[in-house]
Motif scaffolding. Structure first.
Motif, PDB file in Angstrom:
ATOM      1  N   SER A 232       0.820  -1.216   0.000  1.00 44.22           N
ATOM      2  CA  SER A 232       0.000   0.000   0.000  1.00 44.22           C
ATOM      3  C   SER A 232       0.853   1.264   0.000  1.00 44.22           C
ATOM      4  N   ARG A 234       2.094   4.935  -0.478  1.00 40.73           N
ATOM      5  CA  ARG A 234       1.413   6.222  -0.598  1.00 40.73           C
ATOM      6  C   ARG A 234       2.276   7.283   0.060  1.00 40.73           C
ATOM      7  N   SER A 235       1.912   8.536  -0.155  1.00 42.35           N
ATOM      8  CA  SER A 235       2.522   9.647   0.561  1.00 42.35           C
ATOM      9  C   SER A 235       4.037   9.701   0.411  1.00 42.35           C
ATOM     10  N   GLU A 248       2.402   0.256   4.280  1.00 38.27           N
ATOM     11  CA  GLU A 248       1.710  -0.398   5.376  1.00 38.27           C
ATOM     12  C   GLU A 248       2.759  -0.969   6.340  1.00 38.27           C
ATOM     13  N   VAL A 273      -2.436   7.270   7.376  1.00 34.35           N
ATOM     14  CA  VAL A 273      -2.921   7.331   6.002  1.00 34.35           C
ATOM     15  C   VAL A 273      -1.935   8.094   5.127  1.00 34.35           C
ATOM     16  N   SER A 274      -1.263   9.070   5.717  1.00 34.67           N
ATOM     17  CA  SER A 274      -0.333   9.909   4.971  1.00 34.67           C
ATOM     18  C   SER A 274       0.701  10.482   5.921  1.00 34.67           C
ATOM     19  N   GLY A 288      -3.004   8.954  13.157  1.00 34.04           N
ATOM     20  CA  GLY A 288      -3.065   7.527  13.394  1.00 34.04           C
ATOM     21  C   GLY A 288      -3.611   7.220  14.764  1.00 34.04           C
ATOM     22  N   SER A 365     -11.828  15.943   1.578  1.00 32.49           N
ATOM     23  CA  SER A 365     -10.576  15.713   0.854  1.00 32.49           C
ATOM     24  C   SER A 365     -10.012  16.991   0.252  1.00 32.49           C
TER      25      SER A 365
END
Length: 415
Positions: A232, A234-235, A248, A273-274, A288, A365
């Protein structure tokens, strides 16, 4: 015009700003503790034809409406101008100079005409005419990762729908041209393409196993053989200490040709998430929880390769690390309040600043929380306001900025 004089004039003249307070902050000072970027030794110091070097950061807010109208608000003198429209955006990204408007069917690039060249022990500040540069084609949400410097290196764009990983030439962007160094096709997935040296770090989905890796590509887009697992991805964020990719269970730091995975502590309640932070700084942070479900912030230091947990009094939507000596972290919670903490403790919380409509799933968002060396900026689209927050002074709302165009999307530029 220096920032102090500009705001003094704003207090005595009618400008398109609603000033909640007429206080000025000093211009940012060089970070003496940070190592210079390898490309910062270039003799041009970030200068390009037609640009003027100035004495202080040319901080501005670029606003985009839901329909794609674009405006630029000068944070020094309050002046505004309208720029060419872009296709209606679903999201916005910036590297501190260029703003990437993602419509879901490609990315339009606007040059704000304001940037900072980080020379390690000092900075150079530039101003030029803003312009719309063009677009990059691709399908699905686009993840954009800029370089530490806007006039050197490259910018990565990954399109989740088509799997296109594109590397743009920053020197060409600074000259007004959109030039792709390379474009490679991956299996469609939520991934990243991020500048790394002369090439890039690109996520690769193994369709047979479902596993995701990060692969190093050279300047021509060919795999070098260097890779590491990253579920996963991202960021992705470029920092002075290296490229950081959130995965992750931890983060990958890519520096000096090495890929190192730094796991989250065992007491983490899942991955953020980021991760976000002030441009170039090695400390990033994201929302988190711990293993017990307590909401808060996970901060990651790319130089020390370490994670730090800080509890919060409410669930958080956005978090950004300032990366200053005090360790300030600024966050937005699910009720629209801004939280400030440092030293691992929460130190200030504002009243709710956003209308409930701004926090609905389809709208949240577009809400952006950005930080620079002295202020944080939060857009409140329903009210038509961008809040300027002095996070070092008890989260005081220093100004309520009212751009002529509704700030459905906002990016701070000149960084």
């Amino acid at each position: 015009m220096n920032r102090t004089l500009a705001i003094a004039l704003a207090c005595g003249a009618a400008l398109p700003l609603a000033l909640a307070a007429c206080t000025a902050a000093p211009a940012p000072q060089p970070d003496q503790s940070a190592a210079a970027s390898p490309e910062a030794a270039s003799s041009d110091h970030g200068s390009v034809a037609g640009a003027t070097e100035v004495a202080e950061p040319q901080l501005q807010l670029l606003t985009v409406t839901a329909a794609g109208d674009v405006g630029l608000l000068d944070l020094l003198d309050g002046g505004e101008r309208t720029l060419p429209t872009v296709p209606a955006p679903a999201r916005l990204a910036t590297d501190g100079r260029y703003v990437f408007s993602d419509s879901g069917s490609g990315v339009s690039i606007t040059d704000s005409g304001a940037w900072t060249w980080d020379h390690g022990d000092h900075f150079h500040y530039y101003r030029a005419d803003p312009a719309h540069l063009g677009s990059v084609t691709g399908e699905g949400p686009a993840a954009v990762t800029g370089d530490v410097l806007s006039t050197a290196g490259s910018t990565g764009v990954f399109f989740a729908g088509s799997g296109d990983a594109v590397l743009l030439d920053n020197a060409e962007l600074s000259s007004g041209r959109v030039v792709e160094r390379f474009r490679v096709r991956e299996a469609p997935h939520v991934g990243i393409a991020a500048p790394l040296g002369a090439g890039a770090l690109v996520s690769h989905l193994d369709e047979a196993s479902g596993e995701t890796q990060l692969r190093v590509l050279d300047a021509g887009g060919k795999p070098t053989g260097a890779m590491t697992a990253c579920e996963s991805p991202r960021s992705a964020t470029s920092t002075r200490a290296g490229l950081v990719v959130l995965c992750e269970g931890g983060a990958v730091v890519a520096a000096s040709g090495d890929l190192e995975f730094v796991s989250l502590p065992a007491d983490a309640g899942g991955s953020p998430v980021s991760l976000s932070g002030r441009k170039g700084r090695p400390v990033l942070a994201g929302p988190g929880a711990d293993a017990a479900g307590q909401p808060g912030t996970w901060s990651f230091d790319a130089r020390a390769l370490s994670w730090q947990w800080s509890p919060a009094s409410a669930p958080l939507l956005r978090v950004s690390a300032v990366g200053d000596d005090e360790g300030h972290v600024v966050a937005l919670d699910t009720e629209g309040r801004v939280h400030v903490g440092h030293g691992g403790k929460e130190t200030a919380v504002t009243p709710p600043l956003l209308d409930p409509a701004d926090l609905e799933p389809g709208a949240a968002s577009a809400v952006t929380l950005s930080v620079d060396q002295q202020r944080a900026y939060l857009n409140a689209p329903t009210a038509g306001i961008v809040y300027e927050i002095d996070y070092a002074d008890g989260a005081r709302v220093a100004r309520e900025l009212t751009p002529a165009l509704r700030p459905d999307f906002v990016a701070e530029v000149g960084l």
